[in-house]
Design an enzyme around this catalytic site. Structure first.
Site, mmCIF file in Angstrom:
data_model
loop_
_atom_site.group_PDB
_atom_site.id
_atom_site.type_symbol
_atom_site.label_atom_id
_atom_site.label_comp_id
_atom_site.label_asym_id
_atom_site.label_seq_id
_atom_site.Cartn_x
_atom_site.Cartn_y
_atom_site.Cartn_z
ATOM 1 N N ASN A 59 -4.459 -7.628 -91.629
ATOM 2 C CA ASN A 59 -5.649 -6.812 -91.420
ATOM 3 C C ASN A 59 -5.293 -5.338 -91.579
ATOM 4 O OD1 ASN A 59 -8.302 -6.313 -91.170
ATOM 5 N ND2 ASN A 59 -8.378 -6.375 -88.946
ATOM 6 N N ARG A 117 -6.078 -18.734 -93.199
ATOM 7 C CA ARG A 117 -6.624 -17.662 -92.384
ATOM 8 C C ARG A 117 -6.195 -17.857 -90.933
ATOM 9 N NH1 ARG A 117 -8.554 -12.548 -92.740
ATOM 10 N NH2 ARG A 117 -10.601 -12.247 -91.807
ATOM 11 N N ASP A 171 -11.774 -8.872 -87.293
ATOM 12 C CA ASP A 171 -12.669 -9.304 -88.373
ATOM 13 C C ASP A 171 -13.817 -10.175 -87.862
ATOM 14 O OD1 ASP A 171 -11.729 -7.923 -90.527
ATOM 15 O OD2 ASP A 171 -10.543 -9.549 -91.361
ATOM 16 N N THR A 177 -3.851 -5.347 -96.373
ATOM 17 C CA THR A 177 -3.863 -6.619 -97.027
ATOM 18 C C THR A 177 -3.125 -6.453 -98.326
ATOM 19 O OG1 THR A 177 -5.942 -6.970 -95.963
ATOM 20 C CG2 THR A 177 -5.533 -8.319 -97.908
ATOM 21 N N SER A 194 -13.696 -13.265 -93.691
ATOM 22 C CA SER A 194 -12.815 -12.385 -94.461
ATOM 23 C C SER A 194 -13.524 -11.880 -95.705
ATOM 24 C CB SER A 194 -11.574 -13.178 -94.886
ATOM 25 O OG SER A 194 -10.772 -12.417 -95.757
ATOM 26 N N SER A 195 -13.014 -10.783 -96.244
ATOM 27 C CA SER A 195 -13.517 -10.300 -97.536
ATOM 28 C C SER A 195 -12.578 -10.664 -98.680
ATOM 29 C CB SER A 195 -13.636 -8.775 -97.508
ATOM 30 O OG SER A 195 -14.581 -8.372 -96.557
ATOM 31 N N GLY A 199 -8.298 -4.158 -99.273
ATOM 32 C CA GLY A 199 -9.296 -3.095 -99.151
ATOM 33 C C GLY A 199 -10.453 -3.410 -98.228
ATOM 34 N N GLY A 200 -10.247 -4.337 -97.266
ATOM 35 C CA GLY A 200 -11.319 -4.635 -96.310
ATOM 36 C C GLY A 200 -12.580 -5.057 -97.041
HETATM 37 O O1 DON Z 1 -9.724 -10.398 -94.347
HETATM 38 C C1 DON Z 1 -10.263 -9.302 -94.457
HETATM 39 O O2 DON Z 1 -11.320 -9.136 -95.007
HETATM 40 C C2 DON Z 1 -9.544 -8.074 -93.937
HETATM 41 N N1 DON Z 1 -8.718 -8.422 -92.834
HETATM 42 C C3 DON Z 1 -8.784 -7.432 -95.036
HETATM 43 C C4 DON Z 1 -8.080 -6.182 -94.626
HETATM 44 C C5 DON Z 1 -7.681 -5.293 -95.726
HETATM 45 O O3 DON Z 1 -7.920 -5.566 -96.875
HETATM 46 C C6 DON Z 1 -7.043 -4.025 -95.358
HETATM 47 N N2 DON Z 1 -6.514 -3.375 -96.512
HETATM 48 N N3 DON Z 1 -6.613 -2.350 -96.964
#
Ligand code: DON
Length: 565
Positions: free
Chosen positions: A397, A104, A419, A377, A448-449, A469-470
């Site tokens: 991100n 990370r 984040d 991501t 992070s997710s 997908g955040g």
């Molecule tokens: O680490 C995380 O949770 C976010 N930065 C992920 C970002 C993400 O999945 C964007 N995609 N659609």
């Protein structure tokens, strides 16, 4: 097998058998499913999946393939594939060892808690989301080298396909052309030097994207190892880019960066053993929490996508995400009560708040009381014939990260600083709120997710899964697992059927466009507010069938592709 032929403007359409030697970056098809026994790779781009399979065929194991696929994605999938971002690696080796590697991004040494607050105290989300100041210290290259100790082939073999793709170029799809065209102005705004992603005439599907500067950076990494990125010329270019754009990543920050091998988050669900990423992935806490809650109910008997099943899953998501906001952050900096949050006692307490047949209320539901110690991501899943499995999620991100391309080095920097909790209670770009646990501090990793996950059955890899997908990542993995383990959906349906998501705040159920109308109405009748939003993530799944056949599925929501042999 389903194949979608790309309409390549400049090239004649050819029928390609998957993963031919050598990879042809000018003619390729997107294969959505693969079945076979020798190995499978699923990723966001067909060329990257083909690179992974080529490495397996050369005698590499799943770790080799995952490294080569990530490097290829850094070239052919600049939205999210990266060397300027970070990620998580979850592996299960055939000898039975589980590995998790955290690469990370970290807050630079000059970062501070209120760095994104304006003078009046309001958050400046433009600064945390775009441009030089949004970037955390990149971790991907360190992560690739940290995982390489579990690989078989020399690193230079694994990076060469990426170098070739960058140097000679590859044909872009219409989706990629559209994405680049839509971001022309913002790339120009946040990059201080000309970049390969911007040109005067619009991109179209079938054009070739060549990235000479990126190829040179990859060559420096090939020849000098990790130092080819974190020291010397590449590091100098990053620091100079920071100086031109008022960023704060320093040479010392880069030199000090280290990937960390962490203790995996492992838990049992019925007869299965799950392995996922621990903190700073919130998934390592939320996924076991949600599955432990689910296990207390006869979910499958409610029926797939029945109002009763969806209501239960939504309420479980609400309870878990309320705890995310309060308790979760980088454990190296903040004491997170992981054990208590996952204890049977705590799960029992939390479920007392659950009421069936009616919508919960996020203003009444808060984090629980812990006792004692007091959307870009991308994901890739790999399984080899010996039973080594790798699940990697990696990110810049936002799509194309901070839009800052390092001058002379040709790669995009992340905007991962967003984040962090920029200000307590202020939602980040995924609507997630946080507080002290996820406040900015120098050298800290942002929560992070990302939830790369492996399910073992009888101690052997059974499911390899993950998605971008955040904040929807963790619920997406949860839902895919329920689709497979409880509702017996096929691998293809488990990935592609409509999705839903709840994250405590905002107090609403997000649903995809094709979510069944009657079900939406049933939820609304129970008191839920629903919101239709774009596609949730892109799930890359490999499932092992009873006879040992690997079934791999690339999500229909993107250009994702499943390859194997
Ligand atoms: O680490 C995380 O949770 C976010 N930065 C992920 C970002 C993400 O999945 C964007 N995609 N659609």
């Amino acid at each position: 097998m389903k194949r979608i032929a790309l309409l390549l403007v400049l090239v004649k359409l050819v029928v390609v058998t998957h993963a031919q030697h050598p990879i042809d970056p000018y003619h390729y098809t997107i294969q959505k499913t693969f079945r076979g026994k020798n190995g499978a790779v699923v990723s966001a781009h067909p060329l990257a999946s083909q690179v992974g399979v080529m490495i397996l065929k050369k005698g590499g194991n799943a770790v080799d393939a995952a490294i080569a696929t990530q490097l290829a994605l850094a070239v052919v999938y600049p939205n999210a594939g990266n060397i300027g971002g970070g990620g998580f690696f979850v592996g299960h080796l055939k000898e039975g060892k589980n590995i998790t590697i955290d690469y990370r991004e970290k807050a630079p040494g000059k970062a501070h808690r209120d760095m994104y607050l304006k003078q009046d105290g309001s958050p400046d989300l433009e600064k945390s989301q775009n441009g030089h100041l949004a970037a955390g210290v990149p971790g991907t290259v360190a992560g690739l080298f940290a995982s390489h100790k579990f690989a078989r082939l020399p690193f230079k073999t694994l990076i060469q396909p990426a170098i070739d793709l960058a140097e000679k170029g590859f044909v872009i799809t219409q989706a990629e052309a559209n994405a680049l065209n839509a971001r022309k102005a913002i790339f120009e705004k946040y990059s201080t030097r000309p970049t390969a992603f911007v040109r005067d005439i619009p991109w179209k599907g079938g054009d070739t994207l060549v990235q000479k500067e990126l190829a040179q950076t990859l060559i420096r990494i090939r020849d000098k190892g990790q130092k080819g990125f974190y020291e010397g010329e590449t590091a100098r270019m990053i620091v100079e880019e920071m100086q031109r754009g008022n960023g704060i990543i320093s040479y010392d920050d880069l030199k000090a960066y280290q990937a960390v091998e962490r203790t995996p988050s492992t838990f049992k669900y019925k007869e299965y053993d799950l392995v996922t990423m621990p903190l700073p992935s919130s998934g390592g806490v939320l996924l076991p929490m949600m599955m432990k809650m689910t296990e207390r109910f006869p979910l499958s008997s409610y029926g797939y996508m029945s109002p009763k099943a969806v209501q239960l899953m939504v309420e479980i998501e609400r309870l878990a995400y309320a705890d995310r906001a309060k308790y979760l952050g980088d454990e190296d900096f903040y004491k997170v009560p992981v054990k208590q949050l996952l204890s049977d006692k705590y799960i029992t307490e939390r479920l007392k708040l659950y009421q069936s047949d009616t919508a919960g209320n996020s203003t009444l539901i808060h984090e629980g009381v812990v006792e004692g110690e007091s959307e870009e991501t991308t994901h890739l899943s790999v399984l080899d014939k010996d039973g080594n499995a790798v699940s990697v999620t990696t990110t810049l991100n936002n799509s194309y990260g901070s839009f800052t391309v390092v001058g002379g080095a040709g790669f995009i920097l992340n905007d991962e600083m967003d984040d962090f909790s920029v200000k307590p209670g202020v939602p980040n770009m995924y609507g997630a709120v946080g507080g002290e646990a996820n406040a900015i501090a120098p050298g800290k990793r942002m929560l992070s997710s990302m939830t790369p996950t492996i399910v073992l059955k009888g101690g052997k890899p059974y499911i390899v899964v993950g998605t971008p997908g955040g904040t929807t990542i963790t619920t997406n993995v949860y839902m895919t697992l329920m689709n497979l383990l409880e509702f017996n959906l096929s691998a293809y349906d488990a990935v592609n059927k409509p999705r839903f998501h709840m994250q405590w705040l905002p107090d609403q159920v997000d649903i995809e466009k094709n979510f069944p109308e009657e079900l939406k109405a049933a939820l609304e009748k129970m008191g839920y507010k629903t919101r239709i939003r774009g596609a949730f993530g892109r799930t890359e799944l490999i499932k092992v069938l009873p006879d040992g056949t690997m079934e791999a599925v690339g999500d229909m929501r993107g250009d994702d592709a499943a390859e194997g042999w």
